[in-house]
Design a protein around this motif. Structure first.
Motif, PDB file in Angstrom:
ATOM      1  N   LYS A   1       0.804  -1.235   0.011  1.00 17.83           N
ATOM      2  CA  LYS A   1      -0.160  -0.048  -0.006  1.00 17.83           C
ATOM      3  C   LYS A   1       1.023   1.248   0.122  1.00 17.83           C
ATOM      4  CE  LYS A   1      -3.789   2.486   2.400  1.00 17.83           C
ATOM      5  NZ  LYS A   1      -4.431   2.404   3.561  1.00 17.83           N
ATOM      6  N   CYS A   2       1.900   1.379   0.754  1.00 20.46           N
ATOM      7  CA  CYS A   2       2.887   2.365   0.784  1.00 20.46           C
ATOM      8  C   CYS A   2       3.279   2.895  -0.426  1.00 20.46           C
ATOM      9  CB  CYS A   2       3.788   2.267   1.958  1.00 20.46           C
ATOM     10  SG  CYS A   2       3.477   1.908   3.559  1.00 20.46           S
ATOM     11  N   ASN A   3       3.593   2.102  -1.324  1.00 23.62           N
ATOM     12  CA  ASN A   3       4.419   2.276  -2.688  1.00 23.62           C
ATOM     13  C   ASN A   3       3.325   2.130  -3.744  1.00 23.62           C
ATOM     14  OD1 ASN A   3       6.779   3.572  -1.526  1.00 23.62           O
ATOM     15  ND2 ASN A   3       7.500   1.583  -0.930  1.00 23.62           N
ATOM     16  N   ASN A   4       2.175   1.513  -3.422  1.00 23.44           N
ATOM     17  CA  ASN A   4       1.224   1.298  -4.489  1.00 23.44           C
ATOM     18  C   ASN A   4       1.629   0.521  -5.526  1.00 23.44           C
ATOM     19  OD1 ASN A   4      -1.447   1.537  -5.684  1.00 23.44           O
ATOM     20  ND2 ASN A   4      -0.819   3.195  -6.699  1.00 23.44           N
ATOM     21  N   ILE A   5       2.008  -0.723  -4.922  1.00 22.67           N
ATOM     22  CA  ILE A   5       2.559  -1.872  -5.742  1.00 22.67           C
ATOM     23  C   ILE A   5       1.707  -2.924  -5.726  1.00 22.67           C
ATOM     24  CG2 ILE A   5       4.687  -3.482  -6.168  1.00 22.67           C
ATOM     25  CD1 ILE A   5       5.408  -0.573  -6.156  1.00 22.67           C
TER      26      ILE A   5
END
Length: 99
Positions: free
Chosen positions: A51-55
């Motif tokens: 979620k943090c890096n939208n991967i």
């Protein structure tokens, strides 16, 4: 986010155990989805590896299929798991199951 934190945690824990669909999520947890809005939000979460890096899960699966099969390799290639690290269990499951 309209989803309760409790349900968000249930989704992420189920992902660590291999849930990639609503049906798999229900089989792996006691989550109750009350509205169509919650269902859509959960589906979006299930598509995310980090979620943090939208991967996305799909991006990680693609890399695993190309031979990048370690968490460190995935981190280098995508930056997934480099902010808070809570997605490492999801990454490990994707690597193990290649899905």
């Amino acid at each position: 986010m309209n989803l309760s934190m409790d349900n968000y945690i249930k989704v992420r824990m189920a992902q660590k155990n291999g849930a990639r669909t609503i049906e798999e999520l229900k089989a792996l947890s006691d989550i109750v989805i009350s509205t169509e809005e919650e269902k859509k939000e959960i589906q979006a979460i299930l598509k995310q590896a980090c979620k943090c890096n939208n991967i996305s899960v799909d991006a990680v699966v693609e890399l695993v299929n190309q031979g990048i099969d370690t968490i460190e390799g995935i981190k280098e290639a995508t930056s997934a798991g480099t902010v808070c690290g809570r997605c490492e269990g999801v990454l490990a499951n994707i690597i193990e199951n290649k899905r």
